[in-house]
Write an enzyme that holds these catalytic residues in place. Structure first.
Site, PDB file in Angstrom:
ATOM      1  N   ASP A 108       0.862  -1.180   0.000  1.00  0.00           N
ATOM      2  CA  ASP A 108       0.000   0.000   0.000  1.00  0.00           C
ATOM      3  C   ASP A 108       0.902   1.234   0.000  1.00  0.00           C
ATOM      4  O   ASP A 108       1.502   1.577   1.018  1.00  0.00           O
ATOM      5  CB  ASP A 108      -0.904   0.018   1.237  1.00  0.00           C
ATOM      6  CG  ASP A 108      -2.017  -1.019   1.174  1.00  0.00           C
ATOM      7  OD1 ASP A 108      -1.889  -1.992   0.396  1.00  0.00           O
ATOM      8  OD2 ASP A 108      -2.999  -0.878   1.931  1.00  0.00           O
ATOM      9  N   LYS A 170      -6.942   3.506  -2.990  1.00  0.00           N
ATOM     10  CA  LYS A 170      -7.285   3.470  -1.562  1.00  0.00           C
ATOM     11  C   LYS A 170      -7.497   4.885  -1.057  1.00  0.00           C
ATOM     12  O   LYS A 170      -6.740   5.803  -1.391  1.00  0.00           O
ATOM     13  CB  LYS A 170      -6.152   2.769  -0.792  1.00  0.00           C
ATOM     14  CG  LYS A 170      -6.317   2.721   0.722  1.00  0.00           C
ATOM     15  CD  LYS A 170      -5.138   1.983   1.346  1.00  0.00           C
ATOM     16  CE  LYS A 170      -5.149   2.087   2.867  1.00  0.00           C
ATOM     17  NZ  LYS A 170      -3.976   1.414   3.489  1.00  0.00           N
ATOM     18  N   LYS A 199     -10.327   0.306  -2.196  1.00  0.00           N
ATOM     19  CA  LYS A 199     -10.132   0.013  -0.771  1.00  0.00           C
ATOM     20  C   LYS A 199     -10.525   1.242   0.035  1.00  0.00           C
ATOM     21  O   LYS A 199     -10.021   2.343  -0.187  1.00  0.00           O
ATOM     22  CB  LYS A 199      -8.682  -0.371  -0.478  1.00  0.00           C
ATOM     23  CG  LYS A 199      -8.417  -0.612   1.018  1.00  0.00           C
ATOM     24  CD  LYS A 199      -6.998  -1.104   1.283  1.00  0.00           C
ATOM     25  CE  LYS A 199      -6.722  -1.220   2.782  1.00  0.00           C
ATOM     26  NZ  LYS A 199      -5.342  -1.715   3.061  1.00  0.00           N
TER      27      LYS A 199
END
Length: 238
Positions: A108, A170, A199
């Protein structure tokens, strides 16, 4: 009559278990606090194994040790350029390479938010593409930190993530001024490409929050409190 009531209660319980299992299968069970101890990391690892979460998201410093202890039983995720994103691309590349070598399967990354604010969208896209190339077939999620961005900037990041062929966009680090919102997820849904998943992370406080995000197409939920929430306990974490 008593038998019928007992049967109904049992069915309701089974439905709850199925719903809980489905929710947790989308959770990146997360612990990224600076003061996380080895015992803390082992505890969330055990939780992840027991409840079959999608992954466990932890600081890089613990990846090798955790992978040595659990091997491939755990899907390990970590963060790069976290939480502010203004590290150089070269340093992010080094972080990714080391994380993968230590046993991580998912990365991430945080975009360079300063570049986004300066309108250098091509530069941001190039960095994402570079890190995706380093990741290869491993998953790359791109944190754009929505709380700091305008509508125009969020849309530009949807395009950048799509063009760079990252796997996920995300919402948040969980360390900014705000976390995931439904408005941002719906905006993502409108502007990302068909191969990009979503996400939602940060500020997820209830089971209803998780259900609502999943219902509109979110594939992963970043939270430290999901297991407590589905067990009916209060959670004040990430």
């Amino acid at each position: 009559m008593i038998e019928l009531e007992s049967c109904t209660m049992l069915i309701d319980k089974e439905i709850d278990i199925m719903n809980t299992s489905e929710i947790l299968s989308h959770v990146d069970h997360t612990l990224l606090k600076a003061f996380a101890t080895w015992e803390d990391i082992v505890q969330i690892a055990e939780d992840a194994l027991e409840y079959n979460t999608a992954s466990i998201c932890i600081p890089q410093t613990y990846i090798a040790r955790l992978h040595e202890k659990y091997g491939d039983k755990l899907n390990i995720c970590t963060v790069v350029g976290f939480p502010l994103g203004y590290n150089s691309t070269e340093s992010k590349i080094t972080e990714v390479k080391q994380a993968l070598a230590d046993g991580a399967n998912e990365i991430d990354m945080v975009v360079n938010i300063s570049d986004v604010k300066n309108g250098d969208y091509d530069k941001v896209e190039k960095e994402i593409a570079t890190l995706k190339e380093v990741c290869g077939n491993k998953i790359l999620k791109v944190i754009i930190e929505t709380c700091y961005l305008t509508q125009e900037e969020k849309i530009a990041m949807c395009h950048a993530v799509t063009n760079a062929k990252a796997d996920y966009i995300k919402t948040s680090t969980g360390f900014g001024t705000a976390g995931a919102t439904m408005d941002d997820i719906l905006l993502f849904k409108e502007h990302i490409g068909p191969n990009v998943k979503m996400k939602a992370a940060g500020g997820i406080r209830t089971v209803e929050d998780m259900e609502n995000f999943l219902a509109v197409g979110v594939d992963r939920l970043g939270t430290s409190g999901a297991i407590k929430l589905v067990k009916g306990q209060e959670s004040k974490g990430y």
